[in-house]
Design an enzyme around this catalytic site. Structure first.
Site, short mmCIF file in Angstrom:
data_model
loop_
_atom_site.label_atom_id
_atom_site.label_comp_id
_atom_site.label_asym_id
_atom_site.label_seq_id
_atom_site.Cartn_x
_atom_site.Cartn_y
_atom_site.Cartn_z
N ASP A 1 -1.79 9.64 -6.74
CA ASP A 1 -0.32 9.63 -6.71
C ASP A 1 0.27 8.29 -6.32
OD1 ASP A 1 -0.72 9.49 -3.96
OD2 ASP A 1 0.00 11.51 -3.54
N LYS B 1 0.87 -1.17 0.00
CA LYS B 1 0.00 0.00 0.00
C LYS B 1 0.91 1.22 0.00
CE LYS B 1 -4.18 1.65 2.41
NZ LYS B 1 -5.08 1.38 3.56
N ASP C 1 -14.97 -4.68 -3.61
CA ASP C 1 -13.54 -4.82 -3.90
C ASP C 1 -12.72 -4.88 -2.63
OD1 ASP C 1 -14.45 -1.98 -3.93
OD2 ASP C 1 -12.31 -1.57 -3.96
N ASN C 2 -13.35 -4.68 -1.47
CA ASN C 2 -12.65 -4.77 -0.19
C ASN C 2 -12.98 -6.04 0.58
OD1 ASN C 2 -11.15 -2.44 -0.38
ND2 ASN C 2 -12.60 -1.17 0.72
#
Length: 455
Positions: A129, A117, A256-257
């Protein structure tokens, strides 16, 4: 010192993910960070996958510069997936600030991923970013340590390295310090991974993913989609139940988690609820309370329903619905077991267990008592006399239960370990203002002592 697979039998590298093929991921390159300052290394977790022997320099080389580990994946892979975000389907997802860069077996024989992460941009960054704030990394350490101690299936934070960049963020004071985190997870295959293939009508890849999941994550030689759904229903019902017993609010239970092993991961706006308040939320942007404390079982069930929909090209509706309909009964069984575990008593008969759990939830909700204080005081089944009339039903029912563990551990002579937002902010303030990591280190020690007392 480097890892030598010949001399380190606990290190058992794998490349299983590569068998899925290029349609499932994109090779990417990690960001070249200005610095790699080691802030946290989880040697307890590292020992379970044969990585504890790395010295700090090698640790930073592998987990800050992402030099490949021996005999595993040759480079980082950003996984592709879709997902429902707050019930709205999004086909533009994927690993946007992370990747999988190694696989290995743990000391239980499970296939584990090392995922990141804040490791830089990928094709799925969507103008982000690709970075992680140091505060976000500290929060993830606290979440995973606390959940592990409270018996919630969770990823573990393996490493946190400060990277020397200054990040701009709209929802916290900026510029702020940056970091890269490595998590140890029993798979990063998500419900959203299946959703992408169903959306793209790629039946062959969907069938391949079913077989991969059953064989490698459930140790079953099968490619039966109904069997897979049944297994995921069981695991996610357990996850939902243990969230409730822990008083934990994930904050963003999008599809998606939710991974298909039922192991919680990816901690953003999480909170621990101070009281049994079903409406308590973690995310400031969850305006409708979709993922509030009391709605988490419903949210996870809804996500698993999306897996069932995604498997429809491979199976008839009726057996998928039958498997999906077992979520409620399984959750009820699991939540009884989870709350009895936290109460420190042995399960009895199912009806009596459910009645005790219902009485406990009612008393907690109506009195507004501290969750952590109550479970600390009641551990072993002997509720102190200061718990008055609203607790009479709980006290009477608890009297019929045998303790599963005594209170001999030194933890029980102190105060309950909590993880409420004010303490989280205080721990971070010490780091942000004075670069003082002592409060974080002390808190991890207390959490682990609690875990030992409860285990």
């Amino acid at each position: 010192m480097p890892i030598d697979p010949q001399a380190s039998p606990a290190y058992r590298p794998e490349t299983t993910l590569l068998t899925l093929g290029d349609a499932f991921f994109d090779p990417v390159t990690a960001a070249d960070f200005p610095d790699t300052m080691l802030r946290f290394r989880n040697d307890r977790a590292a020992a379970q996958v044969g990585l504890a022997g790395l010295d700090d320099a090698e640790w930073a080389r592998h987990f800050g510069r992402f030099a490949p580990l021996p005999d595993t994946l040759p480079g980082p892979l950003a996984l592709r997936y879709h997902g429902h975000q707050f019930r709205n389907y999004n086909p533009d997802l994927g690993d946007g600030r992370g990747f999988t860069f190694a696989q290995m077996r743990d000391d239980r024989g499970r296939l584990m991923d090392l995922g990141t992460k804040g490791s830089g941009q990928t094709p799925w960054s969507r103008a982000g970013d690709g970075r992680l704030t140091l505060k976000g990394g500290v929060r993830e350490i606290l979440a995973t340590e606390m959940l592990e101690a409270l018996n919630v299936p969770t990823s573990r934070t393996l490493s946190l390295i400060e990277t020397g960049e200054r990040l701009q963020r709209g929802d916290e004071p900026s510029p702020t310090r940056s970091a890269v985190l490595v998590r140890l997870n029993h798979s990063h295959v998500r419900i959203g991974t299946f959703q992408r293939l169903a959306y793209e009508r790629d039946e062959a890849s969907l069938r391949k993913l079913v077989g991969y999941t059953l064989r490698n994550l459930y140790d079953e030689d099968s490619d039966d989609p109904v069997r897979l759904l049944d297994r995921v229903v069981a695991r996610t019902a357990r996850l939902a139940a243990r969230y409730m017993a822990a008083g934990f609010v994930h904050g963003v239970l999008n599809s998606d988690n939710i991974n298909v092993t039922g192991e919680s991961f990816d901690y953003g706006p999480w909170r621990f609820a101070p009281t049994w308040d079903p409406g308590f939320t973690a995310a400031y942007f969850d305006h409708e309370g979709l993922y509030a404390f009391g709605r988490q079982p419903e949210a996870i069930h809804w996500d698993v329903m999306q897996l069932a929909v995604s498997l429809r090209p491979l199976a008839e509706s009726e057996p998928l619905i039958t498997a999906l309909d077992t979520f409620g009964p399984r959750y009820q069984t699991e939540v009884s077991e989870a709350i009895l575990w936290r109460l420190g008593v042995q399960p009895s008969d199912p009806d009596g267990d459910r009645a005790l759990v219902q009485a406990t939830e009612l008393a907690l909700r109506t009195t507004g008592s501290s969750l952590d204080r109550f479970f600390f005081d009641a551990f072993g089944g002997d509720l102190p006399p200061e718990y008055g009339a609203p607790w009479d039903d709980v006290r009477t029912r608890l009297a019929g239960y045998a303790a599963r563990k005594d209170r001999a551990h030194p933890y029980w002579s102190g105060s309950p370990c909590s993880m409420l937002i004010d303490e989280v902010e205080s721990i971070w303030s010490g780091i942000a203002d004075h670069d003082d990591w002592g409060a974080l280190e002390a808190k991890i020690a207390v959490i682990r002592a609690m875990g030992a007392a409860l285990a």
